[in-house]
Design an enzyme around this catalytic site. Structure first.
Site, PDB file in Angstrom:
ATOM      1  N   LYS A  39       0.590  -1.375  -0.090  1.00  0.00           N
ATOM      2  CA  LYS A  39      -0.122  -0.229   0.323  1.00  0.00           C
ATOM      3  C   LYS A  39       0.682   1.412  -0.008  1.00  0.00           C
ATOM      4  CE  LYS A  39      -4.032   1.164   0.207  1.00  0.00           C
ATOM      5  NZ  LYS A  39      -5.831  -0.050  -0.417  1.00  0.00           N
TER       6      LYS A  39
ATOM      7  N   THR B  78     -14.362  -2.897  -8.193  1.00  0.00           N
ATOM      8  CA  THR B  78     -14.095  -3.285  -6.662  1.00  0.00           C
ATOM      9  C   THR B  78     -16.046  -3.136  -6.258  1.00  0.00           C
ATOM     10  OG1 THR B  78     -12.186  -2.498  -6.339  1.00  0.00           O
ATOM     11  CG2 THR B  78     -13.424  -2.496  -4.310  1.00  0.00           C
TER      12      THR B  78
ATOM     13  N   ASN C 122     -16.082   5.526  -6.270  1.00  0.00           N
ATOM     14  CA  ASN C 122     -15.753   4.088  -7.478  1.00  0.00           C
ATOM     15  C   ASN C 122     -15.964   3.607  -6.321  1.00  0.00           C
ATOM     16  OD1 ASN C 122     -14.377   2.032  -7.961  1.00  0.00           O
ATOM     17  ND2 ASN C 122     -13.609   3.432  -9.169  1.00  0.00           N
TER      18      ASN C 122
ATOM     19  N   SER D 101      -8.049  -5.888 -11.336  1.00  0.00           N
ATOM     20  CA  SER D 101      -5.916  -5.722 -11.635  1.00  0.00           C
ATOM     21  C   SER D 101      -5.103  -6.668 -12.465  1.00  0.00           C
ATOM     22  CB  SER D 101      -5.155  -5.446 -10.203  1.00  0.00           C
ATOM     23  OG  SER D 101      -5.880  -3.661  -9.918  1.00  0.00           O
TER      24      SER D 101
HETATM   25  P1  NAD Z   1     -13.323   7.330  -3.958  1.00  0.00           P
HETATM   26  O1  NAD Z   1     -12.227   8.290  -3.498  1.00  0.00           O
HETATM   27  O2  NAD Z   1     -13.401   7.272  -5.156  1.00  0.00           O
HETATM   28  O3  NAD Z   1     -14.540   6.977  -2.796  1.00  0.00           O
HETATM   29  C1  NAD Z   1     -14.699   7.577  -0.907  1.00  0.00           C
HETATM   30  C2  NAD Z   1     -16.215   8.223  -0.989  1.00  0.00           C
HETATM   31  O4  NAD Z   1     -16.238   8.142   0.658  1.00  0.00           O
HETATM   32  C3  NAD Z   1     -16.275   9.584  -1.615  1.00  0.00           C
HETATM   33  O5  NAD Z   1     -17.408   9.813  -1.971  1.00  0.00           O
HETATM   34  C4  NAD Z   1     -16.493  10.656   0.236  1.00  0.00           C
HETATM   35  O6  NAD Z   1     -17.012  11.394  -0.548  1.00  0.00           O
HETATM   36  C5  NAD Z   1     -16.732   9.514   0.916  1.00  0.00           C
HETATM   37  N1  NAD Z   1     -16.825   9.627   1.708  1.00  0.00           N
HETATM   38  C6  NAD Z   1     -14.829   9.756   2.966  1.00  0.00           C
HETATM   39  N2  NAD Z   1     -15.127  10.326   4.001  1.00  0.00           N
HETATM   40  C7  NAD Z   1     -16.361   9.890   4.294  1.00  0.00           C
HETATM   41  C8  NAD Z   1     -17.115  10.164   5.375  1.00  0.00           C
HETATM   42  N3  NAD Z   1     -16.348  10.650   6.071  1.00  0.00           N
HETATM   43  N4  NAD Z   1     -18.476   9.734   5.598  1.00  0.00           N
HETATM   44  C9  NAD Z   1     -19.336   8.944   4.315  1.00  0.00           C
HETATM   45  N5  NAD Z   1     -18.453   9.150   3.517  1.00  0.00           N
HETATM   46  C10 NAD Z   1     -16.936   9.579   3.032  1.00  0.00           C
HETATM   47  O7  NAD Z   1     -12.335   6.108  -3.375  1.00  0.00           O
HETATM   48  P2  NAD Z   1     -12.758   4.730  -3.090  1.00  0.00           P
HETATM   49  O8  NAD Z   1     -12.249   4.162  -4.156  1.00  0.00           O
HETATM   50  O9  NAD Z   1     -14.093   4.274  -3.637  1.00  0.00           O
HETATM   51  O10 NAD Z   1     -12.081   3.691  -1.658  1.00  0.00           O
HETATM   52  C11 NAD Z   1     -13.517   3.814  -0.707  1.00  0.00           C
HETATM   53  C12 NAD Z   1     -12.900   2.739   0.257  1.00  0.00           C
HETATM   54  O11 NAD Z   1     -12.678   1.210  -0.755  1.00  0.00           O
HETATM   55  C13 NAD Z   1     -12.008   2.825   0.645  1.00  0.00           C
HETATM   56  O12 NAD Z   1     -11.790   2.137   2.426  1.00  0.00           O
HETATM   57  C14 NAD Z   1     -10.755   2.030   0.124  1.00  0.00           C
HETATM   58  O13 NAD Z   1      -9.127   1.605  -0.362  1.00  0.00           O
HETATM   59  C15 NAD Z   1     -11.794   0.375  -1.187  1.00  0.00           C
HETATM   60  N6  NAD Z   1     -10.799  -0.220  -2.100  1.00  0.00           N
HETATM   61  C16 NAD Z   1     -11.044   0.301  -2.620  1.00  0.00           C
HETATM   62  C17 NAD Z   1     -10.737   0.288  -4.249  1.00  0.00           C
HETATM   63  C18 NAD Z   1     -10.714   0.544  -5.750  1.00  0.00           C
HETATM   64  O14 NAD Z   1     -10.696  -0.487  -6.408  1.00  0.00           O
HETATM   65  N7  NAD Z   1     -11.555   1.836  -5.294  1.00  0.00           N
HETATM   66  C19 NAD Z   1     -10.018  -1.590  -3.756  1.00  0.00           C
HETATM   67  C20 NAD Z   1     -10.120  -1.575  -2.741  1.00  0.00           C
HETATM   68  C21 NAD Z   1     -10.633  -2.090  -1.385  1.00  0.00           C
END
Ligand code: NAD
Length: 431
Positions: A113, A197, A228, A356
């Site tokens: 990470k 995801t 996402n 991925s």
């Molecule tokens: P992103 O940045 O696209 O979206 C994050 C979302 O969470 C946004 O809508 C943001 O406004 C919201 N957010 C942030 N703080 C918040 C809060 N306090 N309360 C409510 N909403 C809040 O990120 P993502 O890629 O969707 O990732 C989200 C989670 O999924 C993370 O924990 C990440 O590690 C995990 N994840 C992502 C992927 C991937 O492929 N993108 C894969 C595995 C795990």
């Protein structure tokens, strides 16, 4: 929208919790204690200064990290996050989850990470580009298509991945796009990776509902985080007819007991950047979202969202952990006592790393699969992984929870690989 950095940092006990879970899995699985010794410390942790020329001409130096946890299965793999509340411990924990996740779904990668401690939402696009390139230069040969392959995470996207691929290719003096996944299609990305995801969360939610005899089309879904993962999961649940009754993002939450029109909401978010202000729903707080009466709750934002302060009020029957580490250990216990099925992050959000892996394979072989092939293979992998872990949990973890089952299953596979690579002195199991 301000991020409460201090609050997030104070709540950051994810590393201790992860180490406890790994130790417990090793003990319950009767595995050699050497397995825990390997898993408790990352193989390499790199901290770098990331100098960036800002819009006004000033130089700012941000802190960047890359944690390479374990590579017993293959090259390190894991996302890069831009977030002001990132800590060394949280990055270590996230890298450990990647190791466990790759092992669980059987993709030949290790766990890693990376992060830059920054609120990149306040930067111009040029500043963000310069920062990304500076981070790649600072890491240099730490990354590589056969060594360590980043991917998108919170506040990083396909564009950021393309900058990484370009900067790394410049350093190597040859096109080397396999160094990163989650790229745009034009530079070797994989169709379906962006949604993978969230799509994986959907397949896992569907299987979990089946396991609990909940008819999917009637399942009321609530999603925390409309980025996402959250938005793509919400789309797929809505497409099969599930009422998505609540969603939230950093700006706040929305509720409509008849189901929110997700496609209209996507238009609204496209225009305004946030869910706040959407007309066809009432506003709720993020706290209210987590405790809303629903069947499937998908926390898809950040760590520690379901915690000792709210777990006893969670009303969902199933929690699908789209985010990494959204449930604290204290909350886990409460949810277990309430009979709520928590499908752990290392299984629930593994669709991203699975696609991925598909992208990396295609880059290595120089060919492309179509969307149908990618989605079909993802569905097969996720469905099979759920069934295996659920069966293992039902048979071997009586009185425990699905997270323990997933950790046990994953550490067992890691132990086997460690054994064959000659890392263990006396076999996989305790004598
Ligand atoms: P992103 O940045 O696209 O979206 C994050 C979302 O969470 C946004 O809508 C943001 O406004 C919201 N957010 C942030 N703080 C918040 C809060 N306090 N309360 C409510 N909403 C809040 O990120 P993502 O890629 O969707 O990732 C989200 C989670 O999924 C993370 O924990 C990440 O590690 C995990 N994840 C992502 C992927 C991937 O492929 N993108 C894969 C595995 C795990």
């Amino acid at each position: 929208m301000a991020v409460d950095v201090e609050k997030n940092k104070k709540q950051d006990n994810t590393l201790d919790a992860t180490l406890n879970s790994i130790r417990q899995a090793v003990e319950m699985g009767d595995l050699s204690y050497e397995v825990y010794e390997y898993l408790k410390t990352p193989m390499r942790f790199v901290e770098v200064g990331v100098p960036v020329e800002m819009q006004d001409g000033r130089m700012e130096v941000f802190t960047g990290y890359r944690c390479q946890h374990n590579n017993v299965f293959g090259p390190y793999k894991g996302g890069i996050r831009f977030h002001p509340a990132v800590t060394i411990d949280s990055i270590k924990a996230l890298s450990m989850w990647m190791t466990l996740k790759c092992s669980l779904v059987g993709v030949p990668f290790g766990g890693a990470k990376g992060a830059i401690v920054v609120d990149s939402t306040k930067m111009t696009i040029k500043e963000r580009e310069r920062m990304t390139r500076s981070y790649v230069r600072a890491l240099g040969s730490v990354l590589g298509p056969e060594t360590d392959i980043p991917a998108p995470d919170v506040f990083t996207d396909a564009q950021v991945m393309a900058w990484i691929a370009d900067e790394y290719s410049d350093i190597m003096r040859e096109p080397s796009f396999g160094v990163v996944t989650g790229k745009p299609l034009a530079v070797g990305g994989c169709v379906g990776r962006n949604e993978a995801t969230g799509r994986g969360c959907f397949f896992i939610g569907r299987e979990a509902a089946k396991a609990l005899d909940i008819p999917l089309e009637d399942a009321r879904v609530a999603v925390q985080g409309f980025g996402n993962v959250g938005s793509n999961a919400a789309i797929l649940f809505a497409e099969v007819g599930c009422p998505v009754i609540a969603v939230s993002d950093v700006s706040g939450g929305l509720y409509n007991k008849n189901g929110i029109d997700i496609f209209k909401l996507l238009d609204h978010v496209e225009k305004t950047g946030f869910v706040k202000g959407f007309e066809d729903a009432e506003e709720i707080t993020n706290e209210e979202l987590l405790t809303i009466d629903c069947d499937i709750l998908i926390p898809a934002a950040l760590e520690n969202q379901i915690n000792s302060g709210n777990a006893d009020q969670v009303k969902a029957k199933i929690v699908i952990e789209g985010a990494n580490g959204p449930t604290t250990p204290e909350a886990d216990q409460v949810l277990k006592d309430k009979g709520i099925l928590v499908v752990p992050d290392i299984l629930a959000n593994s669709g991203g790393v699975t696609v991925s892996y598909f992208e990396w394979v295609q880059n290595n072989y120089g060919f492309r699969w179509d969307l149908e092939t990618v989605n079909r293979r993802l569905e097969e992998k996720m469905t099979e992984a759920f069934k295996m872990v659920y069966k293992y949990y039902c048979e071997k973890c009586v009185g425990s929870d699905m997270r323990t089952g997933a950790y046990m299953y994953s550490t067992q596979r890691l132990a086997e690989a460690m054994h064959y690579r000659g890392w263990l002195s006396n076999g996989t199991h305790r004598k």
